[in-house]
Design a protein around this motif. Structure first.
Motif, PDB file in Angstrom:
ATOM      1  N   THR A   1       0.691  -1.245  -0.009  1.00 17.30           N
ATOM      2  CA  THR A   1      -0.075   0.108   0.035  1.00 17.30           C
ATOM      3  C   THR A   1       0.640   1.313   0.132  1.00 17.30           C
ATOM      4  OG1 THR A   1      -0.020  -0.186   2.275  1.00 17.30           O
ATOM      5  CG2 THR A   1      -2.006  -1.026   1.216  1.00 17.30           C
ATOM      6  N   ARG A   2       2.022   1.211   0.482  1.00 17.74           N
ATOM      7  CA  ARG A   2       2.726   2.468   0.763  1.00 17.74           C
ATOM      8  C   ARG A   2       4.361   1.672   0.439  1.00 17.74           C
ATOM      9  NH1 ARG A   2       3.010   6.873   5.389  1.00 17.74           N
ATOM     10  NH2 ARG A   2       4.368   8.486   4.103  1.00 17.74           N
ATOM     11  N   VAL A   3       5.249   2.432  -0.432  1.00 14.93           N
ATOM     12  CA  VAL A   3       6.317   1.946  -0.820  1.00 14.93           C
ATOM     13  C   VAL A   3       7.418   3.032  -0.875  1.00 14.93           C
ATOM     14  CG1 VAL A   3       7.880   0.574  -2.630  1.00 14.93           C
ATOM     15  CG2 VAL A   3       5.478   0.247  -2.291  1.00 14.93           C
ATOM     16  N   TRP A   4       8.560   2.884  -0.323  1.00 16.81           N
ATOM     17  CA  TRP A   4       9.622   3.746  -0.215  1.00 16.81           C
ATOM     18  C   TRP A   4      10.968   3.162  -0.421  1.00 16.81           C
ATOM     19  CZ3 TRP A   4       6.986   2.239   4.216  1.00 16.81           C
ATOM     20  CH2 TRP A   4       7.893   1.873   5.209  1.00 16.81           C
ATOM     21  N   ARG A   5      12.087   3.851  -0.922  1.00 22.20           N
ATOM     22  CA  ARG A   5      13.239   3.350  -1.422  1.00 22.20           C
ATOM     23  C   ARG A   5      14.045   3.659  -0.014  1.00 22.20           C
ATOM     24  NH1 ARG A   5      15.994   4.971  -6.353  1.00 22.20           N
ATOM     25  NH2 ARG A   5      14.853   6.955  -6.268  1.00 22.20           N
ATOM     26  N   SER A   6      15.207   2.966   0.034  1.00 26.02           N
ATOM     27  CA  SER A   6      16.321   3.367   1.062  1.00 26.02           C
ATOM     28  C   SER A   6      17.484   3.201   0.065  1.00 26.02           C
ATOM     29  CB  SER A   6      16.214   2.385   2.118  1.00 26.02           C
ATOM     30  OG  SER A   6      16.533   1.036   1.745  1.00 26.02           O
ATOM     31  N   GLY A   7      18.587   4.482   0.180  1.00 30.73           N
ATOM     32  CA  GLY A   7      19.681   4.425  -0.530  1.00 30.73           C
ATOM     33  C   GLY A   7      20.876   4.732   0.033  1.00 30.73           C
ATOM     34  N   LEU A   8      21.661   5.416  -0.414  1.00 30.13           N
ATOM     35  CA  LEU A   8      23.388   5.660   0.260  1.00 30.13           C
ATOM     36  C   LEU A   8      23.531   7.124   0.378  1.00 30.13           C
ATOM     37  CD1 LEU A   8      25.304   2.914  -1.778  1.00 30.13           C
ATOM     38  CD2 LEU A   8      24.296   2.723   0.304  1.00 30.13           C
ATOM     39  N   GLY A   9      24.251   7.283   1.643  1.00 26.07           N
ATOM     40  CA  GLY A   9      25.081   8.530   1.570  1.00 26.07           C
ATOM     41  C   GLY A   9      26.602   8.329   1.290  1.00 26.07           C
ATOM     42  N   MET A  10      27.409   9.328   0.996  1.00 21.79           N
ATOM     43  CA  MET A  10      28.785   9.146   0.624  1.00 21.79           C
ATOM     44  C   MET A  10      29.585   8.801   1.891  1.00 21.79           C
ATOM     45  SD  MET A  10      29.599   9.621  -2.648  1.00 21.79           S
ATOM     46  CE  MET A  10      31.157  10.104  -2.368  1.00 21.79           C
ATOM     47  N   GLY A  11      29.065   8.256   3.034  1.00 18.20           N
ATOM     48  CA  GLY A  11      30.004   7.954   4.255  1.00 18.20           C
ATOM     49  C   GLY A  11      31.032   6.850   3.902  1.00 18.20           C
ATOM     50  N   LEU A  12      31.689   6.526   4.525  1.00 28.49           N
ATOM     51  CA  LEU A  12      32.808   5.720   4.363  1.00 28.49           C
ATOM     52  C   LEU A  12      32.040   4.170   4.673  1.00 28.49           C
ATOM     53  CD1 LEU A  12      36.071   5.355   4.262  1.00 28.49           C
ATOM     54  CD2 LEU A  12      36.026   4.925   6.470  1.00 28.49           C
ATOM     55  N   SER A  13      32.526   3.326   3.859  1.00 33.18           N
ATOM     56  CA  SER A  13      31.701   2.144   4.095  1.00 33.18           C
ATOM     57  C   SER A  13      32.632   1.038   4.350  1.00 33.18           C
ATOM     58  CB  SER A  13      31.181   1.690   2.812  1.00 33.18           C
ATOM     59  OG  SER A  13      30.588   0.438   2.767  1.00 33.18           O
ATOM     60  N   GLY A  14      32.518   0.250   5.582  1.00 31.95           N
ATOM     61  CA  GLY A  14      33.241  -0.800   5.933  1.00 31.95           C
ATOM     62  C   GLY A  14      32.225  -1.728   6.792  1.00 31.95           C
ATOM     63  N   GLY A  15      32.229  -1.632   8.152  1.00 28.17           N
ATOM     64  CA  GLY A  15      31.327  -2.567   8.824  1.00 28.17           C
ATOM     65  C   GLY A  15      31.421  -3.877   8.936  1.00 28.17           C
ATOM     66  N   GLN A  16      30.584  -4.702   8.769  1.00 27.09           N
ATOM     67  CA  GLN A  16      30.700  -6.094   9.094  1.00 27.09           C
ATOM     68  C   GLN A  16      31.168  -6.859   7.859  1.00 27.09           C
ATOM     69  OE1 GLN A  16      26.615  -6.991  10.790  1.00 27.09           O
ATOM     70  NE2 GLN A  16      27.671  -7.140  12.759  1.00 27.09           N
ATOM     71  N   HIS A  17      30.921  -5.928   6.512  1.00 22.67           N
ATOM     72  CA  HIS A  17      31.444  -6.531   5.480  1.00 22.67           C
ATOM     73  C   HIS A  17      32.789  -5.853   4.899  1.00 22.67           C
ATOM     74  CE1 HIS A  17      27.067  -8.213   4.042  1.00 22.67           C
ATOM     75  NE2 HIS A  17      27.498  -8.437   5.400  1.00 22.67           N
ATOM     76  N   GLN A  18      33.462  -5.364   6.010  1.00 24.66           N
ATOM     77  CA  GLN A  18      34.694  -4.660   5.575  1.00 24.66           C
ATOM     78  C   GLN A  18      35.683  -5.584   4.689  1.00 24.66           C
ATOM     79  OE1 GLN A  18      37.256  -4.494   9.335  1.00 24.66           O
ATOM     80  NE2 GLN A  18      35.174  -4.448   9.956  1.00 24.66           N
ATOM     81  N   ALA A  19      36.243  -5.122   3.863  1.00 21.83           N
ATOM     82  CA  ALA A  19      37.269  -5.580   2.758  1.00 21.83           C
ATOM     83  C   ALA A  19      38.203  -4.765   2.079  1.00 21.83           C
ATOM     84  CB  ALA A  19      36.420  -6.460   1.809  1.00 21.83           C
ATOM     85  N   GLY A  20      39.195  -5.578   1.518  1.00 23.52           N
ATOM     86  CA  GLY A  20      39.818  -4.587   0.389  1.00 23.52           C
ATOM     87  C   GLY A  20      41.086  -3.956   1.056  1.00 23.52           C
ATOM     88  N   THR A  21      41.630  -3.882   2.391  1.00 23.46           N
ATOM     89  CA  THR A  21      42.431  -2.998   2.595  1.00 23.46           C
ATOM     90  C   THR A  21      44.086  -3.688   2.389  1.00 23.46           C
ATOM     91  OG1 THR A  21      42.229  -4.021   4.742  1.00 23.46           O
ATOM     92  CG2 THR A  21      41.201  -1.712   4.286  1.00 23.46           C
ATOM     93  N   CYS A  22      44.036  -4.858   2.053  1.00 20.46           N
ATOM     94  CA  CYS A  22      45.477  -5.511   1.768  1.00 20.46           C
ATOM     95  C   CYS A  22      45.302  -6.407   0.493  1.00 20.46           C
ATOM     96  CB  CYS A  22      45.844  -6.370   2.916  1.00 20.46           C
ATOM     97  SG  CYS A  22      46.340  -5.495   4.291  1.00 20.46           S
ATOM     98  N   ARG A  23      44.628  -5.872  -0.600  1.00 16.42           N
ATOM     99  CA  ARG A  23      44.550  -6.589  -1.567  1.00 16.42           C
ATOM    100  C   ARG A  23      45.480  -7.539  -2.436  1.00 16.42           C
ATOM    101  NH1 ARG A  23      43.443  -2.679  -6.929  1.00 16.42           N
ATOM    102  NH2 ARG A  23      41.616  -2.241  -5.742  1.00 16.42           N
ATOM    103  N   MET A  24      44.956  -8.483  -2.859  1.00 19.77           N
ATOM    104  CA  MET A  24      45.751  -9.521  -3.542  1.00 19.77           C
ATOM    105  C   MET A  24      46.156  -8.993  -5.195  1.00 19.77           C
ATOM    106  SD  MET A  24      43.572 -13.045  -4.155  1.00 19.77           S
ATOM    107  CE  MET A  24      44.030 -13.791  -2.819  1.00 19.77           C
ATOM    108  N   GLY A  25      47.275  -9.426  -5.426  1.00 18.53           N
ATOM    109  CA  GLY A  25      47.588  -8.790  -6.923  1.00 18.53           C
ATOM    110  C   GLY A  25      48.721  -9.531  -7.483  1.00 18.53           C
TER     111      GLY A  25
END
Lengths: 551, 213
Positions: free
Chosen positions: A465-489
């Protein structure tokens, strides 16, 4: 009395560290696993939403605590703020045996083949350090399989045409869909989409000596009282202990990796549970402390050869911090969607992970985990009253009549999204703390906008009956899915480790956690962390048998 | 484990908390809290409750003065007012906030101390009366001023009016919807309101799910 030298010391008992510990101990190496937290205790955290890893209003039940730990958040304007682990901007995961896997929602995603070669599939993205992984899905596939079978995954991909090839079926049947999912599935099918059960690191039937899930509402954010949810603390670490080759030391905070004048890791200095300085020498050092803490430990490990931190001669340690921006849509419904059963999330689609016209990557969408009452207070359409009688009426009307379809977008690596160590602020052991700075890449907003509109269309088609979206801000992303800081290559100038998680410039120093991820997929990363840890451990074992690393 | 709060006497009182006179006595505040707490207790359907009627009242608060507490109780009751279900006062939200400010949330002490003082002055300046003496609808309007940052700015420094009110809203929600072990959500008032099973009994849920062989 100093501890005798061992073959391997592993820092951090989460998803990655648990796996490497078990693999090396089974291979006959003597292993010490150091964990700053304690073994998770279920009974102290039963059904207490305010002390949950998901809504830690009064602290994190599975660590770290607000008393001994802190970080510094550096804003774009140069101002800084000290933040505590229970605050969102700390970007916490966990601090206990099991790490995040003790209390996670336990989604068991494999990344898709394209996730490992985003750059070659889509091309470069402006101002992003986007790169392909140095390993492919096909190389990782046997290790995904091993992860699924040793930890236990319930799933069924017969209706998911987008997943990468797999040699064996899931070890356990999928969970049935919940009410919310069934409401969404009908709409998804009408729209020609491909709903399928969310794969879960959770027992749908008894498996490996652990019972089947009993659907506690306090599941995600909590430890499982019967160990139906697989974590390193109830799967691989007990196996490691049973070999007799492994010792787990809890309450141990590692201060630095000791690197000698020849550029070889010799072990670690740490503080034990009593706060006493200790040293553990080892032939091999493996760091698996999470993308933020692994980077911090390397940066704090300064030596003659590495004045800017172990393995950090190229200033890439701590860079490219990523997590997952979650976007989606909420809908209010006439009929009840709530079920008194955790963890909730049962249905997903992968229709929008790749192949989105004009876009790089995408993300899966799934119905959200169960919402408990306090968390639900912040779930409101724009403009809705937050307090007063209207708040109460909203809670009563909608707590059981709310649907959410949500997913993690694949974030673009941003070189300036960064973990460094703070020049002045220290933790209670006197160790410089993480300093978090930078923002997410602006491309994420574009992708988030796209994916949330897809979710919105589905929730509307469902008849909300009522729908709304949730989006993103520009804040730093990390948290529980944090990754990438010592990347393999493959290029030592633009990565921290080689394709086996071996630090380019320190032969016997390895990393085995989300830090290695070049990109973080449009999926929860836990199973990939586990699979990559098996991959890293496999290489270490082979090299060890060939006589390497022995001092 | 957390300490348990003193359980208030059970009465059938369902009336709204009476306004407090300025310069109220400590005894008045205790009475107010007691009356306010009874909504949930009366709704508990005969749950066994230890009464302390006639005993000397213990010091009611750990952090707040009585004046601060009466003001905050009135604010919280605006955030979650009593209707046919208990409100913030009934659920003991004040005890949640008071206890946590002496413990896990001690870092917010200054915001409460300064914010309550700024708010007290705000009400006196605008209405020439304490907040607790204002009609319910006027109280609501006054808090809407804070919410939108329209209260006299010279009375607010750090915390800002919005910072203060947002924190009180959040803590009120925690006190109303969180586990009763922390001092609020007395008798699972909010869980009753939402129709949520309580407490979450492991064995019960296990058998109800039908999954356990």
């Amino acid at each position: 009395m100093p501890f005798p030298q061992v073959n391997a010391v592993i820092v951090g008992a989460g998803a990655g560290g648990g796996v490497v510990t078990k693999e090396l101990a089974e291979a006959g190496l003597s292993v010490v696993l150091l964990e700053r937290g304690d073994w998770p205790r279920y009974d102290e955290h039963n059904d207490d939403e305010l002390v949950s890893q998901r809504t830690p209003a009064l602290g994190n039940p599975f660590g770290p605590d607000d008393t001994h730990y802190r970080r510094v958040l550096a804003n774009a304007d140069g101002s800084t703020r000290t933040v505590l682990p229970s605050e969102g901007s700390y970007n916490n995961n966990a601090g206990c045996v099991g790490g995040g896997t003790a209390s996670y929602g336990a989604m068991a995603w494999r990344f898709m083949p394209q996730d490992f070669r985003l750059k070659s599939t889509y091309g470069a993205v402006k101002d992003s350090t986007l790169e392909d992984w140095p390993i492919s899905y096909d190389e990782l596939e046997p290790f995904y399989e091993k992860a699924e079978y040793e930890w236990g995954v319930a799933g069924d991909y017969s209706e998911n045409p987008f997943a990468g090839p797999r040699k064996k079926p899931f070890p356990m049947p999928a969970f049935p869909h919940n009410r919310e999912a069934n409401m969404l599935i009908a709409a998804m099918k009408r729209m020609g989409l491909h709903p399928f059960p969310v794969p879960m690191l959770r027992n749908s039937v008894p498996y490996n000596g652990r019972p089947a899930c009993i659907h506690m509402r306090s599941c995600v954010g909590f430890a499982c009282p019967i160990n139906a949810k697989a974590g390193s603390q109830n799967t691989v670490i007990p196996v490691a202990l049973a070999t007799g080759n492994c010792q787990v030391r809890t309450g141990c905070v590692v201060a630095e990796i000791i690197v000698d004048e020849k550029g070889r890791a010799r072990g670690v200095n740490y503080f034990d549970a009593a706060g006493e300085r200790q040293k553990q020498l080892a032939d091999i050092v493996i760091v698996s402390a999470s993308a933020t803490e692994t980077a911090r430990l390397l940066l704090n490990s300064k030596s003659k050869l590495f004045p800017n931190g172990a393995g950090n001669n190229n200033d890439w340690v701590g860079r490219n911090l990523q997590g997952h921006g979650y976007v989606g849509a909420w809908g209010l419904t006439e009929e009840e969607s709530y079920e008194e059963a955790g963890p909730g999330a049962t249905v997903a689609i992968s229709d929008f992970n790749h192949g989105n016209a004009g876009l790089v990557g995408g993300g899966m969408l799934a119905n959200e985990f169960i919402r408990l009452p306090y968390l639900f207070c912040n779930i409101r359409p724009p403009g809705e009253a937050r307090w007063g009688k209207a708040h109460k009426d909203y809670q009563r009307r909608n707590f059981k009549r709310c649907v959410r379809l949500v997913g993690p977008i694949q974030e673009m690596p941003n070189f300036t999204a960064r973990v460094s160590v703070d020049p002045t602020v220290k933790d209670d052991w006197g160790i410089p703390v993480c300093r978090l700075s930078g923002t997410r890449h602006s491309y994420d907003l574009q992708l988030g906008d796209f994916l949330s509109k897809k979710a919105e269309a589905i929730v509307k088609e469902m008849g909300a009956t009522r729908v709304w979206r949730s989006g993103l801000g520009m804040g730093l992303s990390g948290g529980q899915h944090q990754a990438g800081t010592c990347r393999m290559g493959n290029d030592p100038n633009t990565s921290v480790t080689n394709r086996f998680g071996q630090v380019h410039t320190v032969d016997n120093l390895f990393i085995a956690d989300g830090s290695l991820h070049v990109t973080n997929g449009g999926f929860n990363p836990a199973l990939t962390i586990v699979a990559v840890a098996y991959w890293v451990a496999s290489y270490i074992k082979t090299e060890w048998k060939g006589g390497k690393f022995r001092s | 484990m957390e300490e348990s709060e003193v359980t208030p006497p059970q009465t059938n009182g369902q009336t709204a908390p009476p306004p407090l006179p300025v310069g109220h006595s400590r005894r008045t505040v205790v009475k107010l809290v007691v009356i306010g707490a009874t909504g949930a207790a009366a709704g508990a359907g005969g749950a066994a409750i230890i009464t302390h009627r006639g005993q000397a009242a213990p010091a009611p608060y750990r952090f707040f003065s009585e004046g601060e507490a009466s003001l905050l109780i009135a604010i919280c009751e605006q955030i979650i007012p009593r209707d046919d279900a208990p409100g913030a006062t009934d659920a003991g939200v004040i005890h949640y906030i008071d206890r946590q400010l002496s413990g896990k949330l001690a870092r917010h002490q200054r915001v409460y101390r300064q914010g309550l003082e700024s708010f007290r002055k705000t009400c006196l300046q605008i209405h020439k009366k304490p907040f607790e003496e204002l009609p319910f609808a006027t109280q609501t309007e006054t808090l809407r001023l804070l919410e939108s940052g329209r209260a006299p700015k010279d009375l607010w420094g750090s915390p800002s009016q919005q910072e203060f009110f947002n924190l009180v809203i959040d803590h009120t929600m925690q006190g109303f919807y969180g586990s009763p072990r922390h001092g609020g959500n007395r008798e699972y008032a909010s869980y009753r309101m939402l129709g949520l099973a309580y407490p979450n009994i492991i064995g019960q849920n296990r058998y109800a799910s039908g999954k356990q062989g």
